[in-house]
Design an enzyme around this catalytic site. Sequence first.
Site, mmCIF file in Angstrom:
data_model
loop_
_atom_site.group_PDB
_atom_site.id
_atom_site.type_symbol
_atom_site.label_atom_id
_atom_site.label_comp_id
_atom_site.label_asym_id
_atom_site.label_seq_id
_atom_site.Cartn_x
_atom_site.Cartn_y
_atom_site.Cartn_z
ATOM 1 N N HIS A 169 0.850 -1.208 0.000
ATOM 2 C CA HIS A 169 0.000 0.000 0.000
ATOM 3 C C HIS A 169 0.886 1.258 0.000
ATOM 4 O O HIS A 169 0.907 2.031 0.965
ATOM 5 C CB HIS A 169 -0.860 -0.073 1.256
ATOM 6 C CG HIS A 169 -1.956 0.932 1.379
ATOM 7 N ND1 HIS A 169 -1.802 2.269 1.105
ATOM 8 C CD2 HIS A 169 -3.236 0.778 1.767
ATOM 9 C CE1 HIS A 169 -2.943 2.888 1.339
ATOM 10 N NE2 HIS A 169 -3.826 2.010 1.743
ATOM 11 N N GLU B 90 -0.967 1.057 -5.306
ATOM 12 C CA GLU B 90 -0.751 -0.169 -4.540
ATOM 13 C C GLU B 90 -0.817 -1.414 -5.428
ATOM 14 O O GLU B 90 -1.814 -1.620 -6.124
ATOM 15 C CB GLU B 90 -1.848 -0.279 -3.467
ATOM 16 C CG GLU B 90 -2.086 1.026 -2.717
ATOM 17 C CD GLU B 90 -3.406 1.035 -1.927
ATOM 18 O OE1 GLU B 90 -3.875 -0.045 -1.539
ATOM 19 O OE2 GLU B 90 -3.959 2.129 -1.721
HETATM 20 O O1 LIG Z 1 -6.812 4.357 6.548
HETATM 21 P P1 LIG Z 1 -6.369 2.982 6.142
HETATM 22 O O2 LIG Z 1 -6.959 1.896 6.976
HETATM 23 O O3 LIG Z 1 -4.862 2.874 6.105
HETATM 24 O O4 LIG Z 1 -6.900 2.733 4.668
HETATM 25 C C1 LIG Z 1 -6.608 3.644 3.677
HETATM 26 C C2 LIG Z 1 -7.166 3.209 2.325
HETATM 27 O O5 LIG Z 1 -6.544 2.025 1.910
HETATM 28 C C3 LIG Z 1 -6.842 1.596 0.563
HETATM 29 O O6 LIG Z 1 -6.284 2.463 -0.367
HETATM 30 C C4 LIG Z 1 -8.325 1.433 0.344
HETATM 31 O O7 LIG Z 1 -8.614 1.248 -1.015
HETATM 32 C C5 LIG Z 1 -9.092 2.604 0.887
HETATM 33 O O8 LIG Z 1 -10.482 2.288 0.856
HETATM 34 C C6 LIG Z 1 -8.663 2.959 2.312
HETATM 35 O O9 LIG Z 1 -9.383 4.078 2.770
#
Ligand SMILES: O=P(O)(O)OC[C@H]1O[C@H](O)[C@H](O)[C@@H](O)[C@@H]1O
Length: 292
Positions: free
Chosen positions: A161, A266
Site C-alpha cells: 500500500h 498499490e
Molecule cells: O486508513 P487505512 O486503513 O490505512 O486505509 C486507507 C485506504 O486504503 C486503501 O487504499 C483502500 O482502497 C481505501 O479504501 C482505504 O481508505
Amino acid sequence: MACMSNTFILRTLANDAGTAMVSDHGAHLTLWKPASQSTPVVWQPKSIYLGEETAIRGGIPVIFPWFNGGYAHGEPTAKKPKHGFARVSAWTLDEDTLTDAHARYTLDSSTIAQELLDRFISGPDPHFYAELDIHAADTLGVTLRVENTGDTPIEYEAALHTYFQVSDVTRTRVAGLEHATYLDGTKPDFPVCQQGDDPVAFDGTVLDRIYYSEDELRIEDEALGRTIVVGKTGSPQTVVWNPGQEGGDRMADMRAGEWRDFVCVEAAANRDRPIVLAPGESHTIGQSVRVA
Ligand SMILES: O=P(O)(O)OC[C@H]1O[C@H](O)[C@H](O)[C@@H](O)[C@@H]1O
C-alpha cells in the site's frame, strides 16, 4: 494481537545511493529517498503514531491476509483489523541478511493469534510463512512472498500500500491505467467502470479505485517536474487512493492539508482476485520504484 512488546524499533538503511527507514512493527518501510532527490519518493507524514494495535500511516503498509474488511464468496465481509493483521504484527528481522541497503522481515502463522488466523477466506487454521524484503538504494524493491506451509489450500488478499510523495496531488497524474477496467470503491456497490484515454487525475475529492492491470505506472508530478516509475510483479490489480480534502482532514493521524502530499498506488490482489496457494506453494507480490 501478535505484537509481543510495546517497544517499537525503527531502523535506518543508509548507503551512497539512498536512505530508507523501516519499522519492525508491521515490516513497514516508513520512508525512502534516493540520494539523487531532495524530496523523498516514499512519503512519511509529519508525525508517526506508534502503538501495538496502530497501523503506521504513510510509507508502505503491508496488507495481508485481507484488504479493507475482506471479501469472500462474492461479498464484502467486515473483518478486523482493517486491512489484515500483517501491518499491526511484530515481524522478525532476519539479522543475518541485514545490510545498509537490505532488510528482510519474516512472519510465521505460529506467532499469530488463532482468532485472527480463523478469519482467512479459506477457513480456520491456515499455516503460512511470509517474507517481506526491502532493497533500498537508488531504486526501491519491495516483495511480499507468502508460502503455504500447511497441508490444506490457503486463500488470501494482499497489497503493498505504497504512499508516494508528490508536491500536490491535484497537480499529479497516474499514467499507465488508460482503458483499464476498475471498481469504484467510493460507491457502496463498487460499480465496474472504465478508465478513458487520460491518466488518473485528482480533484481534491476522495478517489478510491481497484484497477485490473499488471502494467507499469508513471506518477507524473507536474509541480516537482518529477516522474516516479512503478513496476509490478505478481499482482493482478493496482489500487489508486487519495482521501481528498474532506476525508484527509478528518484522519486523526495526519495534519490538515497533508492529503495533498501523497498518492497511494498499490500492487494488490483482492476481492475477486485473491491468491490461492496449494500446500507447499508460494506467491510473491512485488513493486520496484525508480525516478525517471
Ligand atoms: O486508513 P487505512 O486503513 O490505512 O486505509 C486507507 C485506504 O486504503 C486503501 O487504499 C483502500 O482502497 C481505501 O479504501 C482505504 O481508505
